[in-house]
Design an enzyme around this catalytic site. Sequence first.
Site, mmCIF file in Angstrom:
data_model
loop_
_atom_site.group_PDB
_atom_site.id
_atom_site.type_symbol
_atom_site.label_atom_id
_atom_site.label_comp_id
_atom_site.label_asym_id
_atom_site.label_seq_id
_atom_site.Cartn_x
_atom_site.Cartn_y
_atom_site.Cartn_z
ATOM 1 C CG HIS A 7 -0.323 0.137 2.517
ATOM 2 N ND1 HIS A 7 -0.051 -0.964 3.298
ATOM 3 C CD2 HIS A 7 0.102 1.206 3.227
ATOM 4 C CE1 HIS A 7 0.513 -0.578 4.423
ATOM 5 N NE2 HIS A 7 0.619 0.739 4.403
ATOM 6 N NE ARG A 11 -0.105 14.902 6.828
ATOM 7 C CZ ARG A 11 -0.464 16.161 7.060
ATOM 8 N NH1 ARG A 11 -1.511 16.436 7.809
ATOM 9 N NH2 ARG A 11 0.224 17.146 6.547
ATOM 10 C CD GLU A 55 -1.951 3.442 6.009
ATOM 11 O OE1 GLU A 55 -2.004 3.670 7.232
ATOM 12 O OE2 GLU A 55 -0.945 2.950 5.465
ATOM 13 C CG HIS A 73 -0.485 11.264 -11.258
ATOM 14 N ND1 HIS A 73 0.728 11.555 -11.818
ATOM 15 C CD2 HIS A 73 -1.009 10.260 -12.002
ATOM 16 C CE1 HIS A 73 0.935 10.769 -12.860
ATOM 17 N NE2 HIS A 73 -0.095 9.958 -12.995
ATOM 18 C CD GLU A 120 -2.661 9.650 -16.194
ATOM 19 O OE1 GLU A 120 -2.471 9.761 -17.402
ATOM 20 O OE2 GLU A 120 -1.746 9.355 -15.378
#
Length: 129
Positions: A7, A11, A55, A73, A120
């Site tokens: 993962h 934030r 996450e 991104h 994207e």
Amino acid sequence: MIKKYLHTRFRVSDMDQSLRFYTKILGLKLTERKTSPRGSELAFLQAPGTDSEIELCAFPSSGPVEVPEDLVHLAFQVESLEACINRLKKANVPITEGPIKSSNGTTFIFTEDPDKYEIELMEYAKEKK
């Protein structure tokens, strides 16, 4: 050495707002939501066809989330870019770039999540039969 990619943490400012975006608009699946031992609010999301996760972490005492432009991104393949565009417009989520068609026939757009992380969305060219 490395066995498997698991993962990536991002934030976020408002967990509920971010979860609405990622689950209701993008269609990711919420696999787990919990509070960490340090008090961070965590949510794990999974895209169809993969077992790796995103996450999300909300920890307000660490200050505001500021995402510099062009830093990072997330990219997702979609079945129908037109359907995604319609869904984004219906939810009043801006398309920040595109649609653009690349030389190999892939069409893509960029949008942003509530904290301005770029997203994207790509529709690969249909294979000729």
